[in-house]
Design an enzyme around this catalytic site. Sequence first.
Site, mmCIF file in Angstrom:
data_model
loop_
_atom_site.group_PDB
_atom_site.id
_atom_site.type_symbol
_atom_site.label_atom_id
_atom_site.label_comp_id
_atom_site.label_asym_id
_atom_site.label_seq_id
_atom_site.Cartn_x
_atom_site.Cartn_y
_atom_site.Cartn_z
ATOM 1 N N HIS A 1 -8.585 17.725 23.995
ATOM 2 C CA HIS A 1 -8.823 16.277 24.086
ATOM 3 C C HIS A 1 -7.588 15.547 23.552
ATOM 4 O O HIS A 1 -7.042 15.924 22.511
ATOM 5 C CB HIS A 1 -10.062 15.910 23.263
ATOM 6 N N ARG B 1 -27.771 18.592 38.337
ATOM 7 C CA ARG B 1 -26.765 19.331 37.567
ATOM 8 C C ARG B 1 -27.208 20.757 37.256
ATOM 9 O O ARG B 1 -26.386 21.674 37.203
ATOM 10 C CB ARG B 1 -26.463 18.579 36.260
ATOM 11 N N GLY C 1 -4.043 19.718 36.293
ATOM 12 C CA GLY C 1 -3.907 21.124 35.902
ATOM 13 C C GLY C 1 -2.670 21.463 35.084
ATOM 14 O O GLY C 1 -2.264 22.626 35.040
ATOM 15 N N SER C 2 -2.092 20.472 34.389
ATOM 16 C CA SER C 2 -0.886 20.821 33.616
ATOM 17 C C SER C 2 -1.233 21.716 32.421
ATOM 18 O O SER C 2 -0.441 22.581 32.035
ATOM 19 C CB SER C 2 -0.127 19.566 33.166
ATOM 20 N N ILE D 1 -19.712 16.859 32.146
ATOM 21 C CA ILE D 1 -20.266 17.271 30.855
ATOM 22 C C ILE D 1 -21.186 18.472 31.087
ATOM 23 O O ILE D 1 -22.050 18.439 31.970
ATOM 24 C CB ILE D 1 -21.030 16.099 30.198
ATOM 25 N N LEU D 2 -20.959 19.532 30.325
ATOM 26 C CA LEU D 2 -21.775 20.748 30.487
ATOM 27 C C LEU D 2 -23.103 20.576 29.749
ATOM 28 O O LEU D 2 -23.150 20.014 28.651
ATOM 29 C CB LEU D 2 -21.028 21.962 29.933
ATOM 30 N N ASN E 1 -12.365 23.100 24.462
ATOM 31 C CA ASN E 1 -11.869 21.964 25.240
ATOM 32 C C ASN E 1 -10.626 21.392 24.569
ATOM 33 O O ASN E 1 -10.445 21.532 23.363
ATOM 34 C CB ASN E 1 -12.961 20.886 25.290
HETATM 35 C C1 GRF Z 1 -5.434 16.156 29.299
HETATM 36 O O1 GRF Z 1 -4.848 15.043 28.693
HETATM 37 C C2 GRF Z 1 -6.580 16.678 28.481
HETATM 38 O O2 GRF Z 1 -6.395 16.500 27.110
HETATM 39 C C3 GRF Z 1 -7.720 15.833 28.955
HETATM 40 O O3 GRF Z 1 -7.516 15.670 30.328
HETATM 41 C C4 GRF Z 1 -6.124 15.787 30.606
HETATM 42 C C5 GRF Z 1 -5.995 16.872 31.636
HETATM 43 O O4 GRF Z 1 -4.681 16.995 32.129
HETATM 44 N N1 GRF Z 1 -8.987 16.435 28.612
HETATM 45 P P1 GRF Z 1 -4.259 18.238 32.992
HETATM 46 O O5 GRF Z 1 -5.213 18.287 34.212
HETATM 47 O O6 GRF Z 1 -4.374 19.472 32.164
HETATM 48 O O7 GRF Z 1 -2.852 17.966 33.432
#
Ligand code: GRF
Length: 190
Positions: free
Chosen positions: A111, A67, A14-15, A94-95, A109
Amino acid sequence: MTKLPIGVFISGRGSNLKSIINASKDLNFPGKISVVFSDNPDAKGMELAYENNIDAISLNINDFKDRNYFEEEILKLIEPYNLELICLAGYMKILSKRFIDKFSGRVINIHPSLLPKYKGLNTHRRAIENKEAITGCTVHYVNENLDDGEIILQKKVKIEDDDTERTLADKVLKEEHLIYPEAIKLVLKK
Ligand code: GRF
């Protein structure tokens, strides 16, 4: 300024959720997090929701027949929030196209690569193995294909010779925390 309701979907640490929470405290930020959803009740990020008095919902997909039923329940639970935007932040499911269509153009999202390069998992390891000089992170609209969809914002990160998967992940994550709130601003102000 009226803040638009955002839902953040997480599965773990959750960062990125934290960076969005912090950004949304700014009066000029166009959104507020109305609900956090997790497919994992033990996700560390859920604590952030509790600490910040944000409604938090979790459901385990294994408690559902498939799902579709799982997503139907999510939709039912988030419906009252009238979400303007759903931000996937480390959400590992995956949604379905059906779900995405319901929120057409309103699911984004983050990534940890410069998409379209390195979709999927282990992005940093693959970038290092391929001797890339540059990697980065991307915020993009979500469609039914994995890590696909129109790009909203990207940030490049230089790969140094002594970078490991770990050091690179840390560097990219720092940038993720900056671009996700920026991308949300761009989308909500459209
Ligand atoms: C992040 O690196 C994000 O890009 C990827 O998953 C990780 C999630 O990290 N999709 P956090 O839970 O937000 O700390």
